[in-house]
Design a protein around this motif. Sequence first.
Motif, PDB file in Angstrom:
ATOM      1  N   LEU A 147     -37.671 114.605  24.071  1.00  0.00           N
ATOM      2  CA  LEU A 147     -36.859 112.713  23.961  1.00  0.00           C
ATOM      3  C   LEU A 147     -36.352 113.051  22.656  1.00  0.00           C
ATOM      4  CD1 LEU A 147     -39.174 112.083  21.664  1.00  0.00           C
ATOM      5  CD2 LEU A 147     -40.628 112.301  23.840  1.00  0.00           C
ATOM      6  N   TRP A 148     -35.423 111.900  21.265  1.00  0.00           N
ATOM      7  CA  TRP A 148     -35.192 111.746  20.611  1.00  0.00           C
ATOM      8  C   TRP A 148     -35.721 110.781  19.805  1.00  0.00           C
ATOM      9  CZ3 TRP A 148     -32.331 114.213  24.694  1.00  0.00           C
ATOM     10  CH2 TRP A 148     -32.062 114.362  24.562  1.00  0.00           C
ATOM     11  N   SER A 149     -35.720 110.096  18.689  1.00  0.00           N
ATOM     12  CA  SER A 149     -36.386 109.694  18.426  1.00  0.00           C
ATOM     13  C   SER A 149     -35.106 108.819  16.706  1.00  0.00           C
ATOM     14  CB  SER A 149     -37.535 110.026  16.572  1.00  0.00           C
ATOM     15  OG  SER A 149     -37.752 108.875  16.098  1.00  0.00           O
ATOM     16  N   GLY A 150     -34.329 108.243  17.211  1.00  0.00           N
ATOM     17  CA  GLY A 150     -33.384 108.562  16.409  1.00  0.00           C
ATOM     18  C   GLY A 150     -31.817 108.470  17.025  1.00  0.00           C
ATOM     19  N   ASP A 151     -31.497 110.090  16.142  1.00  0.00           N
ATOM     20  CA  ASP A 151     -30.772 110.884  16.402  1.00  0.00           C
ATOM     21  C   ASP A 151     -31.315 111.879  16.487  1.00  0.00           C
ATOM     22  OD1 ASP A 151     -28.306 109.008  16.412  1.00  0.00           O
ATOM     23  OD2 ASP A 151     -28.417 108.955  14.447  1.00  0.00           O
ATOM     24  N   LYS A 152     -32.803 111.940  16.567  1.00  0.00           N
ATOM     25  CA  LYS A 152     -32.876 113.452  15.689  1.00  0.00           C
ATOM     26  C   LYS A 152     -34.044 113.440  16.969  1.00  0.00           C
ATOM     27  CE  LYS A 152     -37.153 115.327  13.234  1.00  0.00           C
ATOM     28  NZ  LYS A 152     -38.287 115.434  12.259  1.00  0.00           N
ATOM     29  N   PRO A 153     -33.944 115.022  17.839  1.00  0.00           N
ATOM     30  CA  PRO A 153     -33.950 115.377  19.005  1.00  0.00           C
ATOM     31  C   PRO A 153     -35.438 116.126  18.882  1.00  0.00           C
ATOM     32  CG  PRO A 153     -33.053 117.675  17.883  1.00  0.00           C
ATOM     33  CD  PRO A 153     -33.094 115.450  16.906  1.00  0.00           C
ATOM     34  N   VAL A 154     -36.733 115.171  19.247  1.00  0.00           N
ATOM     35  CA  VAL A 154     -37.623 115.400  19.569  1.00  0.00           C
ATOM     36  C   VAL A 154     -38.568 116.561  20.524  1.00  0.00           C
ATOM     37  CG1 VAL A 154     -40.791 115.021  18.908  1.00  0.00           C
ATOM     38  CG2 VAL A 154     -38.503 114.265  17.684  1.00  0.00           C
ATOM     39  N   ALA A 155     -39.076 118.068  19.766  1.00  0.00           N
ATOM     40  CA  ALA A 155     -38.825 119.014  21.466  1.00  0.00           C
ATOM     41  C   ALA A 155     -40.779 119.023  21.575  1.00  0.00           C
ATOM     42  CB  ALA A 155     -38.702 120.452  21.443  1.00  0.00           C
ATOM     43  N   SER A 156     -40.406 119.042  23.114  1.00  0.00           N
ATOM     44  CA  SER A 156     -42.371 119.134  23.014  1.00  0.00           C
ATOM     45  C   SER A 156     -42.578 120.681  23.860  1.00  0.00           C
ATOM     46  CB  SER A 156     -43.481 118.245  23.245  1.00  0.00           C
ATOM     47  OG  SER A 156     -43.156 116.726  22.336  1.00  0.00           O
ATOM     48  N   ASN A 157     -44.118 121.322  23.514  1.00  0.00           N
ATOM     49  CA  ASN A 157     -44.678 122.097  24.713  1.00  0.00           C
ATOM     50  C   ASN A 157     -45.543 121.534  24.745  1.00  0.00           C
ATOM     51  OD1 ASN A 157     -45.791 123.403  22.697  1.00  0.00           O
ATOM     52  ND2 ASN A 157     -47.040 124.200  23.686  1.00  0.00           N
ATOM     53  N   ALA A 158     -45.542 122.167  26.635  1.00  0.00           N
ATOM     54  CA  ALA A 158     -46.818 121.675  27.914  1.00  0.00           C
ATOM     55  C   ALA A 158     -47.411 123.125  28.518  1.00  0.00           C
ATOM     56  CB  ALA A 158     -46.051 120.751  28.786  1.00  0.00           C
ATOM     57  N   GLU A 159     -48.305 122.178  29.214  1.00  0.00           N
ATOM     58  CA  GLU A 159     -49.153 123.398  30.199  1.00  0.00           C
ATOM     59  C   GLU A 159     -49.117 123.353  31.936  1.00  0.00           C
ATOM     60  OE1 GLU A 159     -49.239 126.649  29.331  1.00  0.00           O
ATOM     61  OE2 GLU A 159     -49.522 126.793  27.339  1.00  0.00           O
ATOM     62  N   PRO A 160     -47.840 123.235  32.154  1.00  0.00           N
ATOM     63  CA  PRO A 160     -48.138 122.614  33.228  1.00  0.00           C
ATOM     64  C   PRO A 160     -48.859 123.464  33.907  1.00  0.00           C
ATOM     65  CG  PRO A 160     -45.239 123.611  32.844  1.00  0.00           C
ATOM     66  CD  PRO A 160     -46.465 123.150  31.482  1.00  0.00           C
ATOM     67  N   GLY A 161     -48.932 124.652  34.046  1.00  0.00           N
ATOM     68  CA  GLY A 161     -49.665 125.853  35.027  1.00  0.00           C
ATOM     69  C   GLY A 161     -51.130 125.583  35.081  1.00  0.00           C
ATOM     70  N   HIS A 162     -51.549 124.500  34.214  1.00  0.00           N
ATOM     71  CA  HIS A 162     -53.220 124.434  33.623  1.00  0.00           C
ATOM     72  C   HIS A 162     -53.302 123.162  34.175  1.00  0.00           C
ATOM     73  CE1 HIS A 162     -53.686 128.312  32.191  1.00  0.00           C
ATOM     74  NE2 HIS A 162     -52.831 127.865  31.035  1.00  0.00           N
ATOM     75  N   ALA A 163     -52.488 122.910  34.897  1.00  0.00           N
ATOM     76  CA  ALA A 163     -52.681 120.770  35.511  1.00  0.00           C
ATOM     77  C   ALA A 163     -53.367 121.814  36.776  1.00  0.00           C
ATOM     78  CB  ALA A 163     -51.569 120.400  35.562  1.00  0.00           C
ATOM     79  N   GLY A 164     -53.727 120.344  37.526  1.00  0.00           N
ATOM     80  CA  GLY A 164     -53.760 120.718  38.466  1.00  0.00           C
ATOM     81  C   GLY A 164     -52.831 120.559  39.803  1.00  0.00           C
ATOM     82  N   LEU A 165     -52.930 120.918  40.952  1.00  0.00           N
ATOM     83  CA  LEU A 165     -52.458 121.066  42.127  1.00  0.00           C
ATOM     84  C   LEU A 165     -53.219 120.671  43.267  1.00  0.00           C
ATOM     85  CD1 LEU A 165     -49.673 121.967  43.074  1.00  0.00           C
ATOM     86  CD2 LEU A 165     -50.314 124.165  43.442  1.00  0.00           C
ATOM     87  N   SER A 166     -52.590 119.838  44.373  1.00  0.00           N
ATOM     88  CA  SER A 166     -53.176 119.347  45.349  1.00  0.00           C
ATOM     89  C   SER A 166     -52.084 119.810  46.881  1.00  0.00           C
ATOM     90  CB  SER A 166     -52.807 117.707  45.635  1.00  0.00           C
ATOM     91  OG  SER A 166     -53.396 117.369  44.593  1.00  0.00           O
TER      92      SER A 166
END
Length: 317
Positions: A147-166
Amino acid sequence: MSNKRLVADVGGTNSRIGIYDADSDTFSAISSYSNRDFTSFEDIVERWLSDLEEERPSQACIAAAAPPTEDRINMINIGWDFSCRDLADRFLFTQCGWLNDFQANSHALPYLASHDLEQIQAGDIQRERLPLAVVGPGTGLGGGSLLWSGDKPVASNAEPGHAGLSPATELELEIFSLLLPRHGNIYTELFVCGAGLARLYGAIAEINGHTPETLSPADISGRALDGSDPLCVTALKTFCAMLGSTCGDFVLSNGAYGGLFIAGGIIPRMIPFLRQSSFLDRFSAKGAMGEYLARVPVQVITTDHPGLIGAAHAPLE
């Protein structure tokens, strides 16, 4: 002053290093190395620099498959631990930074060209400045967002592999019922990764009264793609369906309506199969948000080096 940057993508098995020239927006001197041939990442950099036939870069940015920390990079799976400060001192970089591999993939997203991508869903949302998401099944299941904060890109990593699944079908309910007592918890990476595909195949074989063969994920996908084994076909179809559910959840959780990108080593080899599967149906099967998700662009990253592209464009602070 040189505006060239050493960029590296350090995985659990291989490392790739090259130069990015911001003035010409070009890459050069890209080389790949097998990590098992070296005792440390520093040794790889030393080898690469000794073979370099052009001006040495003044900066460095490293994408690594490691948990985000400050200066030190601890690659648990291969026992490597190194410091950006130490790299800068040893190799005379004026700046040296690093980021998680999915942060790097996220930073790459705005810079991927049409020939780096395969479209799965065109969508009709204009993604300018809207958050973007990337999900990548491979050895595990990683993810990231931009996502962007003004003109600065802000990247985040995540762990969807450890989220639940139905479960969403009768077959999936049977798979969950079979494997829940064995694992004590059902989470996404149990099925949506290379080892997860093998786990799906084994469970489906059991449910159908067959003794599963000892097959690698590559064996299973190969048999599924050529249609030679019905159990493998069902396993890969189920894998694609679960990936669709996972990706839809990830987009919603991150508000990433600007687009979903699929990375990793598995999906680029099976894009026609993915298109014919229930991936997109499951991606948008999210109740009141389904119609909106059907408008989100979905693409597969097919370039060999999104990590290098991300390391090239990530801000060095």
